[in-house]
Design an enzyme around this catalytic site. Sequence first.
Site, PDB file in Angstrom:
ATOM      1  CD  GLU A 105      -2.794  -1.347   2.352  1.00 55.59           C
ATOM      2  OE1 GLU A 105      -4.030  -1.412   2.288  1.00 55.59           O
ATOM      3  OE2 GLU A 105      -2.157  -1.471   3.425  1.00 55.59           O
ATOM      4  CD  GLU A 125      -3.244  -6.590   4.293  1.00 60.58           C
ATOM      5  OE1 GLU A 125      -2.405  -5.680   4.381  1.00 60.58           O
ATOM      6  OE2 GLU A 125      -3.448  -7.224   3.226  1.00 60.58           O
TER       7      GLU A 125
END
Length: 590
Positions: A105, A125
């Site tokens: 990210e 995740e």
Amino acid sequence: MNGRYDTRDGIAVVCMDTPPVNSLGLANRRFIADAMERALGDAAVRAVVLTGAGRGFSGGADIREFGAPEAMAEPHLLNLIDLIEGADKPVVAAIHGVVMGGGLELAMGCHYRVVAPGTLVALPEVKLGLLPGGSGTQRLPRLLGVERALNMIVTGDPVKSEVLCAVPGQKLFDRLVEGDLLAAACAFAHDVAGVRPLPRVRAMQASHPNAAAYFQFARNTIRARAPQYPAPLRNVDCVEKAVTARYEDGLAEERAGFMALLDTPESKALRHAFFGERAAAHIADVPADTPRRPIERVAVVGAGAVAQDIATSLRNAGVQVTVFEAGPLAGEGVRGADLVVDAVPEDLAARESVIRLLDEMARPGAILASGTGTPDLNRLAASTRRPQDVVGLQFQGAGLIEVVRGAQTAPDVLATVMALARRLGRTAVVSYGGGASIGSRLSQAYARQAGRMLAEGTTPRQIDRAIERFGVARGPFRDAAPQPAVAKVPPRQLTDDEIVHRLVYALANEGARLLDEGVAARASDIDMVFLAGHGFPRWRGGPMCYADTRGIFEMMQTMRRFAANPHDDAAFWQPAPRLVRLLEQGKTLT
């Protein structure tokens, strides 16, 4: 020190340096923010290169901060990404090794990205029952395309950089770099230093020619394959927002989804398992730098299925293995082995004679391992001239090796076999005392309670069905021969919940006893044994974790009801002393 800052001919190089994976904990986030402010305030700096030292760019968020104040302390990850993306000078991410989770990210917040071949790229995740919380569900579809991005997000699986670079129309990576990555990144930064406007991912569009039908198909597929997990469906919702809504609205959906998932039992269980696997690898009195003995040649002694399974597991990891039947020839065959595994399913006295023979023939420094269950490893070790070299290695299921530590097992032997387990791709858990292992003790308690229910008239099919609906891979009678009717009392109609709790609480109570006795070092070790070796559902976290979700008070009250059943064994349900202490102290098992 969390990193290094220097300049090279007008290019500021910001290098994260927080081993082992440059996780984005608060200290590292502050370093990056300070370095960016320094670079943006320096008129001599025309562009910035952001990179990572060591084995990779960044493995992502420091999950030890999940639920802690540090996770949202300023600057949090979204602040940092906004700072980088909003910079008025080009920021180039130079990526190698691993770029995962928050690390990816962060890289997607940069204006450009150059990458080394073989880099593992992932948003993992979902494997912790979560979704990317730093704009990953909004940025990756804009850079990689909706279908490829959604597949990466809902599986969490890593993909190599060269594979992604070959995706038609991808904008995730601007250049695949062979050779010196940092030098190439600085040269690239020079080339783009004067280019305006700067490319910003939030301004890009994510689109799909048949979005409604595609996302409905994705939801149907996930519901069929993983109905117990809430995270994949929430990830689909977020990626759909990337296509149908403004970036800011999609980001709000992602933040709401992350916070909702963070408190789910499934995410708590998956995070418990994640930490438990890592904790199991650490032995308190065996430092990480303990020397290890080389294991290149292994002799497995035994002719049965256990011996063959052990040999196959070793061969699949590239270890040279020879299998021998017990006897004089086996002694000759072990002379050059680094590790000798006794997989002879005989009684203890017979195995003592086998291990004495192996001790005589094996070279000095070779490790002697008991590969089948034994109630007393110390007695076997005492039969040899090298008790320090004797250890138990119990291969359980497809994913576990339980390492039985004897009273005299040497630290370097433990370090060696733990490393071997990692090489085999298995979770390794240590049991202590040289007696019955964690797995065998738990299995005995589990089987004993299953047998009790069978004696009361509950059918094997009912028991298997209840525990399999709970999530365990195979019930206790699934692979057993048909059982004759053995009820001595009128059959009892047990609910699925009662069947499940009689089995799972039997495991948790026995696990508490193992902790009291020092056979297990941690509650999470007990969970890892049943998760990795016995088919317990990962999204339940293991029997100890599950007991915590129910609460010790509720568990003990339920066990009292079981103990009051005149057809059960009241002594079996006597709470372990640890349970009583923890309840009094207001603490949990895990």
